[in-house]
Design a protein around this motif. Structure first.
Motif, PDB file in Angstrom:
ATOM      1  N   ALA A  41       0.823  -1.214   0.000  1.00  0.00           N
ATOM      2  CA  ALA A  41       0.000   0.000   0.000  1.00  0.00           C
ATOM      3  C   ALA A  41       0.858   1.265   0.000  1.00  0.00           C
ATOM      4  CB  ALA A  41      -0.927   0.007   1.211  1.00  0.00           C
ATOM      5  N   LEU A  42       2.034   1.196   0.629  1.00  0.00           N
ATOM      6  CA  LEU A  42       2.911   2.365   0.731  1.00  0.00           C
ATOM      7  C   LEU A  42       3.837   2.507  -0.474  1.00  0.00           C
ATOM      8  CD1 LEU A  42       3.894   1.986   4.477  1.00  0.00           C
ATOM      9  CD2 LEU A  42       2.451   3.781   3.518  1.00  0.00           C
ATOM     10  N   ALA A  43       4.170   1.408  -1.125  1.00  0.00           N
ATOM     11  CA  ALA A  43       5.184   1.415  -2.186  1.00  0.00           C
ATOM     12  C   ALA A  43       4.772   2.326  -3.345  1.00  0.00           C
ATOM     13  CB  ALA A  43       5.424   0.000  -2.692  1.00  0.00           C
ATOM     14  N   GLY A  44       5.710   3.150  -3.762  1.00  0.00           N
ATOM     15  CA  GLY A  44       5.505   3.990  -4.926  1.00  0.00           C
ATOM     16  C   GLY A  44       4.652   5.221  -4.708  1.00  0.00           C
ATOM     17  N   ARG A  45       4.282   5.496  -3.462  1.00  0.00           N
ATOM     18  CA  ARG A  45       3.406   6.636  -3.194  1.00  0.00           C
ATOM     19  C   ARG A  45       4.171   7.951  -3.091  1.00  0.00           C
ATOM     20  NH1 ARG A  45      -1.723   5.921  -1.989  1.00  0.00           N
ATOM     21  NH2 ARG A  45      -1.781   8.035  -1.156  1.00  0.00           N
ATOM     22  N   GLY A  46       5.477   7.886  -2.940  1.00  0.00           N
ATOM     23  CA  GLY A  46       6.203   9.129  -2.716  1.00  0.00           C
ATOM     24  C   GLY A  46       5.784   9.727  -1.394  1.00  0.00           C
ATOM     25  N   ALA A  47       5.247  10.959  -1.444  1.00  0.00           N
ATOM     26  CA  ALA A  47       4.758  11.619  -0.229  1.00  0.00           C
ATOM     27  C   ALA A  47       3.274  11.938  -0.338  1.00  0.00           C
ATOM     28  CB  ALA A  47       5.556  12.892   0.038  1.00  0.00           C
ATOM     29  N   GLU A  48       2.542  11.210  -1.189  1.00  0.00           N
ATOM     30  CA  GLU A  48       1.109  11.459  -1.334  1.00  0.00           C
ATOM     31  C   GLU A  48       0.380  11.174  -0.020  1.00  0.00           C
ATOM     32  OE1 GLU A  48      -0.436   9.163  -4.526  1.00  0.00           O
ATOM     33  OE2 GLU A  48       1.079   9.831  -5.961  1.00  0.00           O
ATOM     34  N   PRO A  49      -0.726  11.893   0.236  1.00  0.00           N
ATOM     35  CA  PRO A  49      -1.472  11.667   1.479  1.00  0.00           C
ATOM     36  C   PRO A  49      -2.027  10.248   1.559  1.00  0.00           C
ATOM     37  CG  PRO A  49      -2.127  13.735   0.450  1.00  0.00           C
ATOM     38  CD  PRO A  49      -1.266  13.020  -0.547  1.00  0.00           C
TER      39      PRO A  49
END
Length: 264
Positions: free
Chosen positions: A127-135
């Motif tokens: 779920a966290l992978a590849g999100r960068g700093a998106e909310p």
């Protein structure tokens, strides 16, 4: 005429305040550190290296929590995680309190889970992978009490991590990729062919995503599949030079081994 001038000034006051507010906002944005794209340019098409804010924060909280509870305190990969506190002393009280709340949540709900094999922990990594700093505002995070508590902990810890540690960890991650640039150019294709021949299984057709983090877990790196995802620690002496290249392909080989096992 004087009265008219006073009337014009008062009518323009809201506009003037609006201009001042916009100027202040622009100045604040200009002075704030800009978030770099998570994908790190790499010389080899076999891998996609990323340095994600949330992934790094998640692994750092996990490692800190396990070490402070004595579970991985003697593991070589995590010997320095407890001492990585530069900048925390200058944080405002609310940021420090948020950090401690987040660690308490990880102590309670995550630290005793195996981040490599526990299904709930693996779901969090995806779920966290590849999100960068998106909310982290997607409905997925609200679908279970565990996810919601982890989301709240990450958001609690984010101000302290961004202010004190993130720039340094992100730089270390990018430096690791840059350090291995020449080695990847020289050996990556050969190693991939050799592994594919050894396991009698083709190398993945798409680049394998690699989350580069300052601290990972007790081993310093791990792999999960379906879909494929590698996590590799940058702040670790045993990941320097050719040792780092070996660790990268060691983790990638798990993907091929597991595919062979699944096909048998």
């Amino acid at each position: 005429m004087a009265v008219a001038n006073r009337g014009d000034a008062s009518s323009n006051a809201p506009r003037l305040l609006s201009v001042i507010a916009c100027a202040a906002l622009l100045a604040a944005c200009a002075s704030a550190p800009r978030e770099r794209p998570p994908v790190i340019p790499a010389p080899s098409p076999l891998f996609e290296f990323r340095s994600d804010f949330w992934v790094n924060l998640h692994h750092f909280l996990y490692a800190r929590s396990r070490v402070r509870q004595g579970m991985d305190a003697r593991r070589p990969a995590l010997l320095h995680v407890a001492a990585d506190t530069a900048g925390f002393g200058a944080l405002p009280d609310d940021a420090r309190r948020g950090w401690e709340r987040a660690l308490a949540v990880y102590d309670t709900v995550l630290s005793r889970r195996d981040i490599t094999f526990d299904s709930a922990a693996v779901e969090l990594a995806y779920a966290l992978a590849g999100r960068g700093a998106e909310p982290l505002d997607a409905a997925w995070w609200r679908a279970s009490p565990l996810r919601e508590r982890v989301r709240a902990a990450l958001e609690d810890a984010a101000p302290a991590y961004r202010a004190a540690l993130w720039a340094r960890h992100d730089s270390a991650n990018r430096a690791w990729v840059a350090e291995h640039d020449a080695l990847l150019r020289q050996y990556a294709d050969t190693l991939a062919r050799q592994l594919a021949r050894t396991y009698r299984w083709p190398w993945p057709g798409e680049p394998i995503p690699v989350e580069v983090v300052a601290f990972a877990q007790w081993a310093g790196a791990y792999a999960v599949e379906h879909p494929s995802l590698l996590t590799l620690q940058s702040v670790y002496e045993l990941h320097r030079g050719t040792l780092g290249l070996e660790q990268l392909f060691h983790e990638a080989s798990h993907l091929l081994m597991d595919s062979v096992d699944a096909a048998m």
